[in-house]
Scaffold this active site. Structure first.
Site, PDB file in Angstrom:
ATOM      1  N   SER B  44      -0.711   2.428   1.805  1.00 19.34           N
ATOM      2  CA  SER B  44       0.551   2.856   1.200  1.00 19.34           C
ATOM      3  C   SER B  44       0.227   3.902   0.132  1.00 19.34           C
ATOM      4  O   SER B  44      -0.857   3.880  -0.446  1.00 19.34           O
ATOM      5  CB  SER B  44       1.292   1.679   0.587  1.00 19.34           C
ATOM      6  OG  SER B  44       0.787   1.412  -0.696  1.00 19.34           O
ATOM      7  N   VAL B  46       1.121   4.650  -3.068  1.00 22.74           N
ATOM      8  CA  VAL B  46       0.768   4.296  -4.449  1.00 22.74           C
ATOM      9  C   VAL B  46      -0.576   3.577  -4.494  1.00 22.74           C
ATOM     10  O   VAL B  46      -1.427   3.859  -5.330  1.00 22.74           O
ATOM     11  CB  VAL B  46       1.873   3.446  -5.108  1.00 22.74           C
ATOM     12  CG1 VAL B  46       1.434   2.996  -6.504  1.00 22.74           C
ATOM     13  CG2 VAL B  46       3.163   4.243  -5.205  1.00 22.74           C
ATOM     14  N   CYS B  47      -0.792   2.660  -3.564  1.00 23.45           N
ATOM     15  CA  CYS B  47      -2.058   1.923  -3.539  1.00 23.45           C
ATOM     16  C   CYS B  47      -3.220   2.875  -3.304  1.00 23.45           C
ATOM     17  O   CYS B  47      -4.287   2.728  -3.887  1.00 23.45           O
ATOM     18  CB  CYS B  47      -2.063   0.867  -2.439  1.00 23.45           C
ATOM     19  SG  CYS B  47      -0.715  -0.301  -2.595  1.00 23.45           S
ATOM     20  N   SER B  48      -2.998   3.845  -2.453  1.00 18.34           N
ATOM     21  CA  SER B  48      -4.081   4.782  -2.159  1.00 18.34           C
ATOM     22  C   SER B  48      -4.464   5.549  -3.420  1.00 18.34           C
ATOM     23  O   SER B  48      -5.638   5.720  -3.722  1.00 18.34           O
ATOM     24  CB  SER B  48      -3.657   5.765  -1.070  1.00 18.34           C
ATOM     25  OG  SER B  48      -3.377   5.063   0.112  1.00 18.34           O
ATOM     26  N   MET B  51      -6.300   3.137  -5.837  1.00 22.36           N
ATOM     27  CA  MET B  51      -7.675   2.831  -5.437  1.00 22.36           C
ATOM     28  C   MET B  51      -8.565   4.077  -5.576  1.00 22.36           C
ATOM     29  O   MET B  51      -9.723   3.978  -5.966  1.00 22.36           O
ATOM     30  CB  MET B  51      -7.713   2.285  -4.007  1.00 22.36           C
ATOM     31  CG  MET B  51      -7.002   0.946  -3.854  1.00 22.36           C
ATOM     32  SD  MET B  51      -7.630  -0.346  -4.986  1.00 22.36           S
ATOM     33  CE  MET B  51      -6.116  -0.954  -5.715  1.00 22.36           C
TER      34      MET B  51
END
Lengths: 175, 155
Positions: B44, B46-48, B51
């Protein structure tokens, strides 16, 4: 969220120290969103004229963008020769072709010593400065690129022309 | 709706897959600070970004001798593909079976969506939660809170 590393004469600054507004960008030369923001920032600078100074700091996401660090090093090298903004602009304008050949071509264009640039890239002479920009950014809550700070406060949300102009205007109201 | 575990709480131990053939327990990391980054989903946007940021900040976490673990309900193969694609240099743990059990133990599971919240924990070297933070799910919380919490740990 506020800027923890105050703007100083160590920074790359466009505009007057007396300007009532300071826009700080943490950017990555290979980041497409920063590429999108590049002409927008120019328009914002034009709109506010002498009332705004602009500061650019490095925030390369090197694992995602293989050329981000070398591009930042090239800009810093140019900065050491008094040509930071020329190189900053040219890198964003040539974002799709970052890499050794472009850096050398731009060095030639700006009459910078190509051999010295190559040596600086090889020795990573400017990496410490870039990392220091990055660390300061992380501590200030930079969570991606570009991240803008207006008079020391992080600007969250979209960064189209109208958004930034409005955000700068409302910084005046706050002040 | 459960509540995120607060500082001072002993961090619940868990054992999860970090690769298809390797498991890791939280207790194995006792003796050094651990950062747990719960996130909703591999891939997703935002998660990318989150991270990718942590990947760059790893050297600063390492200066504090801290171990970073990402956790989501995605399976091991999904984690492996995501980590390879994004060149992530820290483990992603699969809270996959029973689904979300670890997130539930930490009070950061979204029942309505079947995914983890976006939540951060800094656990001290004795296994006690020193700092926790629940981020709005659509907002990348950055790394400043983690670094500040690590700074406050007694050496």
């Amino acid at each position: 969220m506020s800027l923890r590393v105050p703007v100083s004469d160590q920074d790359h600054i466009q505009g007057s120290p007396d300007a009532p507004f300071t826009l700080v960008e943490y950017g990555d030369y290979e980041c497409p969103h920063c590429g999108h923001a590049y002409p927008i920032v120019k328009r914002v600078q034009k709109h506010f004229g002498k009332r705004l100074r602009f500061v650019y700091r490095n925030f390369p996401l090197t694992q995602m963008h293989p050329h981000a660090e070398s591009a930042a090093e090239t800009a810093e090298f140019a900065g050491s020769q008094g040509k930071f903004w020329e190189m900053h602009d040219a890198l964003f304008e040539n974002q799709d072709s970052l890499g050794g050949p472009l850096y050398l071509r731009l060095a030639q264009q700006f009459s910078l010593p190509a051999a010295e640039l190559q040596a600086a890239l090889q020795a990573h002479s400017f990496l410490a400065r870039i990392k220091s920009d990055f660390s300061g950014g992380v501590r200030s809550g930079v969570n991606g690129t570009p991240t803008f700070f207006i008079n020391g406060q992080r600007h969250d949300g979209p960064f189209e022309y109208e958004d930034l102009v409005q955000a700068v205007d409302s910084a005046l109201t706050r002040a | 709706m459960s509540t995120i575990l607060a500082p001072g709480t002993t961090a619940p131990d868990f054992r999860l897959h970090v690769t298809p053939d390797q498991q890791l327990s939280l207790s194995e990391l006792r003796g050094r600070p651990v950062i747990l980054a719960f996130y909703p989903a591999d891939w997703s946007p935002v998660c990318s970004d989150q991270m990718a940021l942590y990947n760059e900040v790893l050297p600063e976490f390492q200066k504090a001798n801290a171990e970073l673990l990402g956790i989501s309900v995605d399976g091991v193969w999904c984690h492996e593909a995501f980590a390879n694609d994004r060149h992530l240099h820290f483990p992603l743990m699969a809270d996959f079976e029973p689904k979300g059990a670890v997130a539930k133990a930490y009070g950061v599971y979204r029942d309505q969506d079947g995914i983890c919240e976006r939540a951060l924990f800094v656990i001290d070297k004795n296994g006690v939660i020193a700092w926790s933070y629940l981020s709005p799910v659509a907002v990348n919380p950055g790394a400043d809170g983690i670094l500040d919490a690590l700074d406050r740990l007694p050496r």
